[in-house]
Design a protein around this motif. Structure first.
Motif, PDB file in Angstrom:
ATOM      1  N   TRP A 111     -18.259   0.811  17.241  1.00  0.00           N
ATOM      2  CA  TRP A 111     -17.527   1.929  17.843  1.00  0.00           C
ATOM      3  C   TRP A 111     -17.169   1.596  19.291  1.00  0.00           C
ATOM      4  O   TRP A 111     -17.884   0.875  19.992  1.00  0.00           O
ATOM      5  N   GLY A 112     -16.062   2.155  19.730  1.00  0.00           N
ATOM      6  CA  GLY A 112     -15.652   1.995  21.111  1.00  0.00           C
ATOM      7  C   GLY A 112     -14.893   0.723  21.414  1.00  0.00           C
ATOM      8  O   GLY A 112     -14.503   0.488  22.559  1.00  0.00           O
ATOM      9  N   GLU A 113     -14.625  -0.093  20.394  1.00  0.00           N
ATOM     10  CA  GLU A 113     -13.924  -1.371  20.588  1.00  0.00           C
ATOM     11  C   GLU A 113     -12.448  -1.291  20.221  1.00  0.00           C
ATOM     12  O   GLU A 113     -11.724  -2.284  20.335  1.00  0.00           O
ATOM     13  N   GLY A 114     -11.992  -0.150  19.729  1.00  0.00           N
ATOM     14  CA  GLY A 114     -10.587   0.012  19.369  1.00  0.00           C
ATOM     15  C   GLY A 114     -10.214  -0.526  17.999  1.00  0.00           C
ATOM     16  O   GLY A 114      -9.021  -0.570  17.650  1.00  0.00           O
ATOM     17  N   TYR A 115     -11.209  -0.896  17.197  1.00  0.00           N
ATOM     18  CA  TYR A 115     -10.897  -1.483  15.893  1.00  0.00           C
ATOM     19  C   TYR A 115     -10.288  -0.458  14.929  1.00  0.00           C
ATOM     20  O   TYR A 115      -9.385  -0.794  14.155  1.00  0.00           O
ATOM     21  N   ALA A 116     -10.772   0.778  14.952  1.00  0.00           N
ATOM     22  CA  ALA A 116     -10.232   1.792  14.038  1.00  0.00           C
ATOM     23  C   ALA A 116      -8.761   2.058  14.335  1.00  0.00           C
ATOM     24  O   ALA A 116      -7.936   2.145  13.413  1.00  0.00           O
ATOM     25  N   SER A 117      -8.411   2.165  15.613  1.00  0.00           N
ATOM     26  CA  SER A 117      -7.010   2.393  15.977  1.00  0.00           C
ATOM     27  C   SER A 117      -6.146   1.210  15.592  1.00  0.00           C
ATOM     28  O   SER A 117      -5.017   1.373  15.101  1.00  0.00           O
ATOM     29  N   GLU A 118      -6.647   0.010  15.804  1.00  0.00           N
ATOM     30  CA  GLU A 118      -5.894  -1.202  15.479  1.00  0.00           C
ATOM     31  C   GLU A 118      -5.616  -1.277  13.981  1.00  0.00           C
ATOM     32  O   GLU A 118      -4.500  -1.604  13.552  1.00  0.00           O
ATOM     33  N   ALA A 119      -6.632  -0.943  13.175  1.00  0.00           N
ATOM     34  CA  ALA A 119      -6.453  -0.964  11.727  1.00  0.00           C
ATOM     35  C   ALA A 119      -5.533   0.159  11.268  1.00  0.00           C
ATOM     36  O   ALA A 119      -4.665  -0.038  10.407  1.00  0.00           O
ATOM     37  N   ALA A 120      -5.705   1.347  11.844  1.00  0.00           N
ATOM     38  CA  ALA A 120      -4.876   2.484  11.441  1.00  0.00           C
ATOM     39  C   ALA A 120      -3.402   2.220  11.702  1.00  0.00           C
ATOM     40  O   ALA A 120      -2.545   2.545  10.876  1.00  0.00           O
ATOM     41  N   ARG A 121      -3.100   1.610  12.828  1.00  0.00           N
ATOM     42  CA  ARG A 121      -1.693   1.382  13.177  1.00  0.00           C
ATOM     43  C   ARG A 121      -1.005   0.432  12.214  1.00  0.00           C
ATOM     44  O   ARG A 121       0.139   0.658  11.811  1.00  0.00           O
ATOM     45  N   ILE A 122      -1.678  -0.640  11.805  1.00  0.00           N
ATOM     46  CA  ILE A 122      -1.030  -1.573  10.888  1.00  0.00           C
ATOM     47  C   ILE A 122      -0.884  -0.949   9.503  1.00  0.00           C
ATOM     48  O   ILE A 122       0.099  -1.199   8.797  1.00  0.00           O
ATOM     49  N   VAL A 123      -1.834  -0.094   9.121  1.00  0.00           N
ATOM     50  CA  VAL A 123      -1.711   0.591   7.835  1.00  0.00           C
ATOM     51  C   VAL A 123      -0.572   1.604   7.885  1.00  0.00           C
ATOM     52  O   VAL A 123       0.200   1.735   6.926  1.00  0.00           O
ATOM     53  N   ILE A 124      -0.427   2.309   8.992  1.00  0.00           N
ATOM     54  CA  ILE A 124       0.702   3.237   9.151  1.00  0.00           C
ATOM     55  C   ILE A 124       2.028   2.500   9.007  1.00  0.00           C
ATOM     56  O   ILE A 124       2.928   2.940   8.280  1.00  0.00           O
ATOM     57  N   ASP A 125       2.161   1.387   9.698  1.00  0.00           N
ATOM     58  CA  ASP A 125       3.411   0.618   9.619  1.00  0.00           C
ATOM     59  C   ASP A 125       3.662   0.115   8.206  1.00  0.00           C
ATOM     60  O   ASP A 125       4.804   0.069   7.748  1.00  0.00           O
ATOM     61  N   THR A 126       2.604  -0.257   7.513  1.00  0.00           N
ATOM     62  CA  THR A 126       2.746  -0.744   6.140  1.00  0.00           C
ATOM     63  C   THR A 126       3.194   0.376   5.216  1.00  0.00           C
ATOM     64  O   THR A 126       4.077   0.190   4.371  1.00  0.00           O
ATOM     65  N   VAL A 127       2.596   1.547   5.362  1.00  0.00           N
ATOM     66  CA  VAL A 127       2.983   2.693   4.527  1.00  0.00           C
ATOM     67  C   VAL A 127       4.457   3.035   4.732  1.00  0.00           C
ATOM     68  O   VAL A 127       5.230   3.153   3.768  1.00  0.00           O
ATOM     69  N   PHE A 128       4.874   3.196   5.993  1.00  0.00           N
ATOM     70  CA  PHE A 128       6.265   3.556   6.238  1.00  0.00           C
ATOM     71  C   PHE A 128       7.217   2.395   5.953  1.00  0.00           C
ATOM     72  O   PHE A 128       8.388   2.610   5.615  1.00  0.00           O
ATOM     73  N   GLY A 129       6.740   1.157   6.074  1.00  0.00           N
ATOM     74  CA  GLY A 129       7.593   0.007   5.826  1.00  0.00           C
ATOM     75  C   GLY A 129       7.798  -0.311   4.361  1.00  0.00           C
ATOM     76  O   GLY A 129       8.846  -0.833   3.982  1.00  0.00           O
ATOM     77  N   LEU A 130       6.816   0.018   3.521  1.00  0.00           N
ATOM     78  CA  LEU A 130       6.882  -0.385   2.114  1.00  0.00           C
ATOM     79  C   LEU A 130       7.042   0.772   1.140  1.00  0.00           C
ATOM     80  O   LEU A 130       7.130   0.542  -0.062  1.00  0.00           O
ATOM     81  N   THR A 131       7.042   2.005   1.638  1.00  0.00           N
ATOM     82  CA  THR A 131       7.256   3.152   0.759  1.00  0.00           C
ATOM     83  C   THR A 131       8.290   4.074   1.399  1.00  0.00           C
ATOM     84  O   THR A 131       8.720   3.851   2.529  1.00  0.00           O
ATOM     85  N   GLN A 132       8.637   5.118   0.681  1.00  0.00           N
ATOM     86  CA  GLN A 132       9.529   6.136   1.210  1.00  0.00           C
ATOM     87  C   GLN A 132       8.764   7.404   1.575  1.00  0.00           C
ATOM     88  O   GLN A 132       9.335   8.498   1.608  1.00  0.00           O
ATOM     89  N   ALA A 133       7.484   7.262   1.865  1.00  0.00           N
ATOM     90  CA  ALA A 133       6.690   8.422   2.274  1.00  0.00           C
ATOM     91  C   ALA A 133       7.339   9.112   3.465  1.00  0.00           C
ATOM     92  O   ALA A 133       7.793   8.458   4.404  1.00  0.00           O
ATOM     93  N   ARG A 134       7.374  10.434   3.405  1.00  0.00           N
ATOM     94  CA  ARG A 134       7.973  11.211   4.498  1.00  0.00           C
ATOM     95  C   ARG A 134       6.980  11.467   5.627  1.00  0.00           C
ATOM     96  O   ARG A 134       7.372  11.632   6.779  1.00  0.00           O
TER      97      ARG A 134
END
Length: 222
Positions: A111-134
């Motif tokens: 905790w406190g190292e920014g790993y959760a945010s780093e992982a969340a951001r790449i997953v967000i980009d993947t979701v919006f990049g590879l699907t049509q999720a609104r």
């Protein structure tokens, strides 16, 4: 529905410090080590506590099955440098037609190292990049400011608070609810941030199949 590209366990994501890959049977001991901790389990809707024997194996089996079926993306987190043991999990699961829910856990010592945010951001980009999720949705228990901070750093907007069913916690509990729309993602992050070359093999307009979306699916906050 997630595209064919993501439905093979060779699929993985890369950030500056992390690899995100499918969970493996060999990860069970590492997952048990942090998922069994009360400070981790109590903040989730799905992790039982006490943690039953074989629970990590069950999670891994189900996660891989959902990945292979295109119903979800469940990733295990490992560092690119240093020990390669799994120290966290992040999931993106079809919540409703055009809507995907994200959840995550990190081992307390990380905790406190920014790993959760780093992982969340790449997953967000993947979701919006590879699907049509609104939109992508997420929630955090009101007594979990760390999770709320991760969501806010990742671009999520607070919607409201209310009582949400957390099955593993035995009932309804106060939670803060968040969303990140495709429009806000485009505006805030200028569209698609850099994705690994592997994800760019599929067109960014890959179709999210509404007919196959399961409205009862919940994001594993595992």
């Amino acid at each position: 529905m997630f595209p064919d590209l993501t439905r093979d366990d060779i699929f993985r994501l890369e950030t500056e410090r992390l690899w995100l890959r499918w969970p493996r049977a060999s990860d069970a001991a590492a997952i048990t080590a942090f998922a069994s901790l009360p400070e981790v389990a109590q903040m989730t809707d799905a992790i039982p506590h006490p943690y039953p024997a074989g629970e990590a194996d069950r999670f891994i089996f189900n996660a891989r099955a959902e990945n292979a079926a295109g119903k979800a993306l469940h990733f295990a987190l490992t560092r690119k440098n240093g020990p390669r043991a799994v120290f966290g999990l992040v999931s993106a699961v079809i919540e409703a037609p055009g809507e995907i829910a994200v959840g995550y856990i990190i081992a307390p010592e990380m905790w406190g190292e920014g790993y959760a945010s780093e992982a969340a951001r790449i997953v967000i980009d993947t979701v919006f990049g590879l699907t049509q999720a609104r939109r992508i949705v997420a929630n955090a228990r009101v007594n979990n400011p760390r999770s709320r901070a991760v969501l806010e750093k990742s671009g999520f907007v607070y919607i409201d608070s209310g009582l949400d069913l957390l099955p593993a916690r035995g009932g309804l509990h106060p939670c803060d609810r968040f969303e990140l729309t495709r429009a806000k993602w485009r505006t805030s992050f200028h569209g698609l941030r850099t994705l690994p070359a592997m994800t760019q093999q599929a067109p960014a307009t890959a179709v999210l199949s509404e007919s196959l979306a399961d409205p009862k699916a919940k994001a594993l906050e595992y």
